[in-house]
Design an enzyme around this catalytic site. Sequence first.
Site, PDB file in Angstrom:
ATOM      1  N   SER A  97      -7.943 -19.817 -25.426  1.00 52.99           N
ATOM      2  CA  SER A  97      -9.011 -18.926 -25.660  1.00 52.99           C
ATOM      3  C   SER A  97      -8.832 -18.032 -24.536  1.00 52.99           C
ATOM      4  CB  SER A  97     -10.551 -19.330 -25.817  1.00 52.99           C
ATOM      5  OG  SER A  97     -10.344 -20.200 -26.948  1.00 52.99           O
ATOM      6  N   LYS A 172     -11.938 -14.352 -31.460  1.00 49.47           N
ATOM      7  CA  LYS A 172     -12.196 -15.385 -30.912  1.00 49.47           C
ATOM      8  C   LYS A 172     -13.368 -15.101 -29.923  1.00 49.47           C
ATOM      9  CE  LYS A 172     -12.296 -19.673 -29.124  1.00 49.47           C
ATOM     10  NZ  LYS A 172     -12.944 -20.955 -30.017  1.00 49.47           N
ATOM     11  N   LYS A 240     -16.403 -19.516 -19.398  1.00 47.70           N
ATOM     12  CA  LYS A 240     -15.315 -18.592 -19.439  1.00 47.70           C
ATOM     13  C   LYS A 240     -15.515 -17.754 -20.751  1.00 47.70           C
ATOM     14  CE  LYS A 240     -11.982 -20.461 -21.219  1.00 47.70           C
ATOM     15  NZ  LYS A 240     -11.341 -20.257 -22.391  1.00 47.70           N
TER      16      LYS A 240
HETATM   17  P1  NAD Z   1      -8.328 -29.027 -21.508  1.00 47.47           P
HETATM   18  O1  NAD Z   1      -8.618 -28.807 -19.877  1.00 47.47           O
HETATM   19  O2  NAD Z   1      -8.644 -30.350 -21.728  1.00 47.47           O
HETATM   20  O3  NAD Z   1      -6.616 -29.058 -21.506  1.00 47.47           O
HETATM   21  C1  NAD Z   1      -5.850 -28.004 -20.971  1.00 47.47           C
HETATM   22  C2  NAD Z   1      -4.456 -28.750 -20.399  1.00 47.47           C
HETATM   23  O4  NAD Z   1      -3.671 -27.634 -20.059  1.00 47.47           O
HETATM   24  C3  NAD Z   1      -4.623 -29.726 -19.339  1.00 47.47           C
HETATM   25  O5  NAD Z   1      -4.017 -30.744 -19.507  1.00 47.47           O
HETATM   26  C4  NAD Z   1      -3.890 -28.676 -18.225  1.00 47.47           C
HETATM   27  O6  NAD Z   1      -3.193 -29.553 -17.250  1.00 47.47           O
HETATM   28  C5  NAD Z   1      -2.791 -28.135 -18.800  1.00 47.47           C
HETATM   29  N1  NAD Z   1      -2.013 -27.060 -18.356  1.00 47.47           N
HETATM   30  C6  NAD Z   1      -2.696 -26.069 -17.321  1.00 47.47           C
HETATM   31  N2  NAD Z   1      -1.685 -25.124 -16.908  1.00 47.47           N
HETATM   32  C7  NAD Z   1      -0.479 -25.655 -17.657  1.00 47.47           C
HETATM   33  C8  NAD Z   1       0.759 -25.273 -17.615  1.00 47.47           C
HETATM   34  N3  NAD Z   1       1.061 -23.997 -16.915  1.00 47.47           N
HETATM   35  N4  NAD Z   1       1.585 -25.787 -18.617  1.00 47.47           N
HETATM   36  C9  NAD Z   1       1.313 -27.023 -19.275  1.00 47.47           C
HETATM   37  N5  NAD Z   1       0.132 -27.284 -19.217  1.00 47.47           N
HETATM   38  C10 NAD Z   1      -0.851 -26.789 -18.349  1.00 47.47           C
HETATM   39  O7  NAD Z   1      -8.595 -27.855 -22.016  1.00 47.47           O
HETATM   40  P2  NAD Z   1      -9.247 -27.831 -24.038  1.00 47.47           P
HETATM   41  O8  NAD Z   1     -10.507 -28.452 -24.139  1.00 47.47           O
HETATM   42  O9  NAD Z   1      -8.012 -28.560 -24.484  1.00 47.47           O
HETATM   43  O10 NAD Z   1      -8.999 -26.226 -24.035  1.00 47.47           O
HETATM   44  C11 NAD Z   1      -7.765 -25.565 -24.202  1.00 47.47           C
HETATM   45  C12 NAD Z   1      -8.143 -24.203 -24.551  1.00 47.47           C
HETATM   46  O11 NAD Z   1      -8.652 -24.200 -25.938  1.00 47.47           O
HETATM   47  C13 NAD Z   1      -8.987 -23.478 -23.739  1.00 47.47           C
HETATM   48  O12 NAD Z   1      -8.895 -22.087 -23.696  1.00 47.47           O
HETATM   49  C14 NAD Z   1     -10.301 -23.681 -24.432  1.00 47.47           C
HETATM   50  O13 NAD Z   1     -11.448 -22.806 -24.353  1.00 47.47           O
HETATM   51  C15 NAD Z   1      -9.860 -23.548 -25.871  1.00 47.47           C
HETATM   52  N6  NAD Z   1     -10.512 -24.352 -26.928  1.00 47.47           N
HETATM   53  C16 NAD Z   1     -11.292 -25.517 -26.712  1.00 47.47           C
HETATM   54  C17 NAD Z   1     -11.869 -26.140 -27.718  1.00 47.47           C
HETATM   55  C18 NAD Z   1     -12.649 -27.546 -27.530  1.00 47.47           C
HETATM   56  O14 NAD Z   1     -13.447 -27.968 -28.131  1.00 47.47           O
HETATM   57  N7  NAD Z   1     -12.258 -27.961 -26.468  1.00 47.47           N
HETATM   58  C19 NAD Z   1     -12.168 -25.742 -28.935  1.00 47.47           C
HETATM   59  C20 NAD Z   1     -11.638 -24.376 -29.270  1.00 47.47           C
HETATM   60  C21 NAD Z   1     -10.855 -23.629 -28.309  1.00 47.47           C
END
Ligand code: NAD
Length: 302
Positions: A97, A172, A240
């Site tokens: 997102s 989104k 965010k």
């Molecule tokens: P998270 O922090 O659990 O996971 C993100 C991962 O990305 C981390 O493991 C981090 O080390 C990795 N990362 C960062 N930079 C990187 C790179 N250059 N290459 C490879 N890996 C890298 O976050 P999340 O909760 O899984 O959310 C991910 C996205 O999805 C966000 O944008 C969030 O807003 C969105 N989202 C989350 C949810 C939820 O319920 N958690 C629901 C819908 C959308």
Amino acid sequence: MSDVIAFLGLGVMGTPMAHNIARAGLTVEVYDVLAEARDRAEAEGLTVTGDVRGLLARADVVVTMLPNTGHVEEVVHGQGGTIANARPGTVHIDMSSISPVATKELGAASLAAGLGYVDAPVSGGVKGAREGALSVMAGGSDEHLDRVAPVLDAMAATVTRMGPIGAGQATKVCNQVAVAINIQAVCEAFALGRSLGVDLGKLREALLGGATASWVLDNLGPQMIAGDDSAGFRIALQVKDLRLGLEAAGANNVPLPAASGVLDLYLEAMAHGEDSHGNQALSRVYERLTNQEIAERQERVT
Ligand code: NAD
């Protein structure tokens, strides 16, 4: 589909999404910048690499599920990124997102480099990710969306095509504004209910059968009642997303009084060090406002 799918970002969402791609019989190789995330994925049986450049060079489809705009910009424009390493014709699906404005630039730059680009953020939370039941809001050309349809279908219950690149992220931010306000609505109903001595479990049950039934009430209500702050969707990410929504609203002179208000409440939670709590922990803010703890009160009522 015999494509090699590179999946970058093995967080709480990315890991189960990658598993569902593998379960659909597609070839997926995963990468995260954090060694511990890679080790965990490997222990769970995913095919992991530490060499992201090599992975991007052999990929036909790249999926990113990263925290925020800067992370995706690094994956597109960085030395170890798609433009520098992926082959022409590779399609990048960004499911994070991030900013709708930045997404248009990332898409244009990718297309100029001969790559395809689709923005496909999701709703449905960790539960939806685990169950392969996410709602995908997709932006991009029909050509690229058709090409990656089997990959999206492996993770999603619905894929709604919203328009050109950026339209998925625009959708989104609307979703995130509505979800945050919905969480606030449930917190307020619970704060009022507990002040009236209403059993919150029964309150939730009654409300689920009526006009205010919602995903938030259904899925996050039990955590609020139990005082379970675990994430799920971290408060830092909710902040965010609200900022992205308010930025877009500001640029278009759209007042969003409820979203502005709930952002302030989330900032209060951040000020109490709750950045990595789940977004349902907005209920803690209401506990502080009313000087009552939901879980303790509930014990007394039941
Ligand atoms: P998270 O922090 O659990 O996971 C993100 C991962 O990305 C981390 O493991 C981090 O080390 C990795 N990362 C960062 N930079 C990187 C790179 N250059 N290459 C490879 N890996 C890298 O976050 P999340 O909760 O899984 O959310 C991910 C996205 O999805 C966000 O944008 C969030 O807003 C969105 N989202 C989350 C949810 C939820 O319920 N958690 C629901 C819908 C959308």
